[in-house]
Scaffold this motif. Structure first.
Motif, PDB file in Angstrom:
ATOM      1  N   UNK A  29       0.829  -1.215   0.000  1.00 28.75           N
ATOM      2  CA  UNK A  29       0.000   0.000   0.000  1.00 28.75           C
ATOM      3  C   UNK A  29       0.858   1.259   0.000  1.00 28.75           C
ATOM      4  N   UNK A  30       1.991   1.211   0.710  1.00 27.94           N
ATOM      5  CA  UNK A  30       2.917   2.349   0.686  1.00 27.94           C
ATOM      6  C   UNK A  30       3.475   2.546  -0.718  1.00 27.94           C
ATOM      7  N   UNK A  31       3.794   1.433  -1.407  1.00 27.30           N
ATOM      8  CA  UNK A  31       4.323   1.533  -2.769  1.00 27.30           C
ATOM      9  C   UNK A  31       3.289   2.100  -3.727  1.00 27.30           C
ATOM     10  N   UNK A  32       2.010   1.783  -3.509  1.00 30.01           N
ATOM     11  CA  UNK A  32       0.946   2.286  -4.373  1.00 30.01           C
ATOM     12  C   UNK A  32       0.458   3.671  -3.954  1.00 30.01           C
ATOM     13  N   UNK A  33       0.885   4.134  -2.789  1.00 33.51           N
ATOM     14  CA  UNK A  33       0.394   5.418  -2.267  1.00 33.51           C
ATOM     15  C   UNK A  33       0.610   6.597  -3.214  1.00 33.51           C
ATOM     16  N   UNK A  34       1.759   6.693  -3.938  1.00 33.14           N
ATOM     17  CA  UNK A  34       1.917   7.840  -4.844  1.00 33.14           C
ATOM     18  C   UNK A  34       0.823   7.956  -5.903  1.00 33.14           C
ATOM     19  N   UNK A  35       0.203   6.841  -6.267  1.00 33.24           N
ATOM     20  CA  UNK A  35      -0.888   6.903  -7.243  1.00 33.24           C
ATOM     21  C   UNK A  35      -2.146   7.513  -6.638  1.00 33.24           C
ATOM     22  N   UNK A  83      -7.578  -2.196  10.899  1.00 38.21           N
ATOM     23  CA  UNK A  83      -7.327  -1.381   9.706  1.00 38.21           C
ATOM     24  C   UNK A  83      -6.295  -0.305   9.973  1.00 38.21           C
ATOM     25  N   UNK A  84      -5.748   0.196   8.856  1.00 38.99           N
ATOM     26  CA  UNK A  84      -4.803   1.304   8.878  1.00 38.99           C
ATOM     27  C   UNK A  84      -5.124   2.236   7.725  1.00 38.99           C
ATOM     28  N   UNK A  85      -5.063   3.546   7.964  1.00 35.91           N
ATOM     29  CA  UNK A  85      -5.358   4.550   6.933  1.00 35.91           C
ATOM     30  C   UNK A  85      -4.084   5.007   6.233  1.00 35.91           C
ATOM     31  N   UNK A  86      -4.248   5.377   4.957  1.00 37.80           N
ATOM     32  CA  UNK A  86      -3.158   5.938   4.157  1.00 37.80           C
ATOM     33  C   UNK A  86      -3.588   7.314   3.677  1.00 37.80           C
ATOM     34  N   UNK A  87      -2.717   8.297   3.863  1.00 38.15           N
ATOM     35  CA  UNK A  87      -3.113   9.694   3.709  1.00 38.15           C
ATOM     36  C   UNK A  87      -2.759  10.258   2.340  1.00 38.15           C
ATOM     37  N   UNK A  88      -2.944   9.476   1.272  1.00 42.06           N
ATOM     38  CA  UNK A  88      -2.599   9.965  -0.065  1.00 42.06           C
ATOM     39  C   UNK A  88      -3.789   9.971  -1.015  1.00 42.06           C
ATOM     40  N   UNK A  89      -4.982   9.694  -0.503  1.00 48.31           N
ATOM     41  CA  UNK A  89      -6.159   9.623  -1.368  1.00 48.31           C
ATOM     42  C   UNK A  89      -7.179  10.661  -0.920  1.00 48.31           C
TER      43      UNK A  89
END
Length: 419
Positions: free
Chosen positions: A227-233, A384-390
């Motif tokens: 998910x970190x690797x896909x975060x830039x998208x 769960x864990x949130x990703x702050x790139x979307x």
């Protein structure tokens, strides 16, 4: 005086009709999020493009690479912006040629759009070409098959001059095609499937089924790395993790051995669909490729689909493993996926799995245990864990708390009724 900036080109968005501005604004919002901390001062719309300006008035190739990873971007050009003065844009063209590296032939391609600049494009070609021929007498003009093309584009009161560009991922901006729940593992297939659906504008909410407590939690950390690797998208909103090991053991002790994998998949789909309804997602996504393993025959796929009432998208269905691995290299997940980790897929595997399941036999086996109670229990155990790139991801009301690390959801089945 000229400044350096990134000129963002898009293709598919330009084909939209009256809602084109919606797609452009979403792409602008996604770029703002993706370039935070990169020294960007402003991102603005001009006719048919987006312009990314830096605080230093001189953007870097690293910024261009970041922009190119955002779905909706077709190309990124490192361009000089000048006034509509032939001396300025000719100087910029000379600078572009000097930075171009090794080439032998070139041409000038002048354009005008949304401007009242009176000089015709043919005259602009002649003016700039003459200056470049004087500045680079060893280079030759080739208007048909040049090694280098220098673009001089007059638009909305300015002139943009560039020659090189970086190809983007294309597609549509994330947030323009709704929300999906993707079944994610740390292997090659499902990360690529997740990225491909995100590239079509969907907000992706991955769910990973871990073998915990029957296996170590390595796969959970690898999925977070994916998910970190896909975060830039910008396509990943939140990762859910479900400890599935104990329930797999229950299934393995209850149903016929050859139907274990299908039953695992049906439970996974059932949990993912319940989560999708909580999240407001419209479809599920898997990384299945037709015939790749025993669970991915047409009969077995049909047996799994019967467990869901919403669409299950399979973007990799017609691809082979080499194509999937090549795409994984491109999107930055391949190195993660090469790391082996025990997960639910390796637990209690039958010696001879069924490859042509009959739905009647599957339903008879499923009646041997309480499927709904198992799904309720798995949702209760979910983390769960949130990703702050979307910027387009909005958590459901019943799971509103944002987790910066993997934490229990605290979900209760009755909360689903409030969503």
């Amino acid at each position: 005086m000229s400044e350096r900036l990134c000129l963002v080109h898009y293709h598919e968005i330009g084909l939209k009709g009256k809602n084109r501005a919606t797609f452009e604004n979403q792409l602008l919002a996604n770029l703002n999020r993706a370039t935070r901390g990169c020294g960007v001062s402003r991102i603005a719309r001009i006719s048919g493009y987006l312009v990314v300006e830096s605080v230093t008035k001189d953007v870097t190739p690293e910024l261009a690479r970041t922009i190119a990873q955002v779905p909706g971007v077709a190309r990124v050009s490192l361009a000089y912006r000048t006034n509509l003065d032939e001396h300025e844009y000719c100087r910029a063209a000379v600078a572009v040629m000097r930075e171009a590296g090794d080439f032998y032939t070139f041409k000038v391609h002048a354009r005008r759009s949304s401007t009242d600049y009176p000089v015709h494009t043919l005259e602009m070609n002649r003016i700039v070409g003459s200056v470049l021929c004087d500045a680079f007498p060893e280079k030759k003009v080739d208007v048909h098959h040049p090694d280098l093309q220098v673009v001089v584009h007059a638009v909305q009161g300015s002139c943009y001059v560039y020659a090189s560009f970086l190809r983007g991922v294309g597609g549509l901006p994330v947030g323009t095609a709704g929300k999906v729940v993707t079944l994610l593992s740390s292997g090659f297939d499902s990360p690529v499937a997740t990225w491909m659906v995100g590239r079509r504008g969907a907000v992706c909410v991955p769910i990973h089924f871990s073998g915990r407590p029957m296996t170590v939690d390595t796969s959970e950390y690898l999925c977070q790395d994916v998910c970190e690797a896909l975060a830039p998208s910008g396509c990943i909103g939140r990762l859910y993790v479900v400890p599935f090991g104990d329930h797999q053991r229950e299934i393995a002790l209850t149903v016929p051995q050859d139907l274990r994998i299908i039953m695992y998949r049906r439970i996974m789909v059932g949990v993912a669909e319940r989560l999708a309804r909580i999240e407001g997602a419209k479809a599920l996504v898997t990384g299945e490729s037709l015939g790749q393993v025993a669970s991915q025959t047409l009969d077995n796929i049909a047996a799994v689909d019967e467990a869901a009432s919403m669409p299950i998208l399979r973007p990799l269905i017609g691809t082979d493993k080499m194509e999937i691995m090549e795409r994984a290299e491109q999107i930055g997940t391949a190195e993660i996926s090469t790391q082996t980790a025990p997960d639910c897929c390796t637990l209690f595997m039958p010696k001879r799995p069924e490859t042509h399941a009959r739905i009647s036999a599957v339903l008879d086996a499923e009646a041997l245990f309480d499927k709904d109670a198992m799904i309720d229990d798995l949702l209760r155990l979910m983390e769960y864990r949130d990703f702050d790139m979307c910027p387009s991801y909005h958590p459901p009301k019943s799971l509103r708390a944002r987790h910066k690390e993997l934490l229990p959801a605290g979900y209760l089945p009755e909360l689903e009724k409030r969503v």
